[in-house]
Design a protein around this motif. Structure first.
Motif, PDB file in Angstrom:
ATOM      1  N   ILE A 113      16.908  19.011 -38.481  1.00  0.00           N
ATOM      2  CA  ILE A 113      18.280  18.620 -38.781  1.00  0.00           C
ATOM      3  C   ILE A 113      18.511  18.760 -40.280  1.00  0.00           C
TER       4      ILE A 113
ATOM      5  N   ALA B  48      22.005  17.834 -29.535  1.00  0.00           N
ATOM      6  CA  ALA B  48      21.832  18.283 -30.923  1.00  0.00           C
ATOM      7  C   ALA B  48      23.058  19.061 -31.384  1.00  0.00           C
TER       8      ALA B  48
ATOM      9  N   SER C 146      21.321  21.264 -36.361  1.00  0.00           N
ATOM     10  CA  SER C 146      20.651  20.312 -35.486  1.00  0.00           C
ATOM     11  C   SER C 146      20.126  21.093 -34.288  1.00  0.00           C
TER      12      SER C 146
ATOM     13  N   ILE D  98      26.636  16.915 -40.436  1.00  0.00           N
ATOM     14  CA  ILE D  98      25.453  17.595 -39.927  1.00  0.00           C
ATOM     15  C   ILE D  98      25.733  19.097 -39.932  1.00  0.00           C
TER      16      ILE D  98
ATOM     17  N   ILE E 222      17.669   9.279 -38.308  1.00  0.00           N
ATOM     18  CA  ILE E 222      16.914  10.294 -37.578  1.00  0.00           C
ATOM     19  C   ILE E 222      16.111   9.655 -36.451  1.00  0.00           C
TER      20      ILE E 222
ATOM     21  N   TYR F 139      12.198  18.736 -33.708  1.00  0.00           N
ATOM     22  CA  TYR F 139      13.627  18.594 -33.969  1.00  0.00           C
ATOM     23  C   TYR F 139      13.860  18.817 -35.449  1.00  0.00           C
TER      24      TYR F 139
END
Length: 176
Positions: A66, A24, A53, A50, A76, A64
């Motif tokens: 993001i 991540a 994350s 990103i 995703i 999770y």
């Protein structure tokens, strides 16, 4: 639990959260996500930035979160599925990283099921995150009225947000 069968991806205990968070953290920044998206010849740009994350264990569930400037079709699902496959030893970290550095179309990777996916909010162009904030690994979105842990947002602050009878103003993730 059977109660979550349509709202979550039920997995066994072989998932390693340390590996998940290593991956991540690796995708933070700008990358070409061609390898982690459904190929469409009409889409010429598959780059995304990103901002956040992170994997967490919350109430006995692995989640999770993001945040990005854009998401490509199935991005995703492919990221989550492949990260889980790496943590279970079914896909290598080296191969995961190489797909970010050397993007390929129609790669055979792992796709998570759609159950459990939630879109929390959309941030439009006139609300872009300043460049000086984008460079930080952990981002605090206080100027955007959002929780840094969950990306939960609220409207512009006004008196009704401070009422005990109002459902607004509290992040269900961190009570902030």
């Amino acid at each position: 639990s059977i109660l979550y069968r349509n709202q979550a991806w039920l997995k066994n205990d072989s998932i390693d959260i340390k590996i998940l968070n290593q991956l991540a953290a690796y995708i933070i920044g700008e990358h070409d996500f061609l390898s982690f998206s459904k190929y469409n010849p009409e889409i010429k740009n598959t780059r995304s930035y990103i901002y956040y994350s992170r994997w967490k264990i919350e109430k006995k569930m692995l989640t999770y979160k993001i945040c990005a400037n854009r998401f490509i079709h199935h991005m995703i699902r492919y990221l989550v599925g492949t990260m889980v496959a790496v943590s279970e030893g079914r896909f290598s970290i080296k191969h995961f990283k190489s797909l970010l550095h050397e993007p390929q179309k129609n790669v055979q990777i792992h796709k998570a099921p759609s159950c459990g996916l939630q879109l929390l909010y959309v941030e439009y162009e006139n609300q872009t995150i300043p460049a000086k904030i984008r460079k930080k690994e952990k981002i605090v979105f206080s100027s955007k009225f959002a929780c840094p842990e969950s990306c939960f947002t609220i409207e512009e602050i006004e008196p009704r947000l401070f009422s005990f009878n109002s459902p607004y103003g509290a992040c269900v993730e961190c009570d902030g």
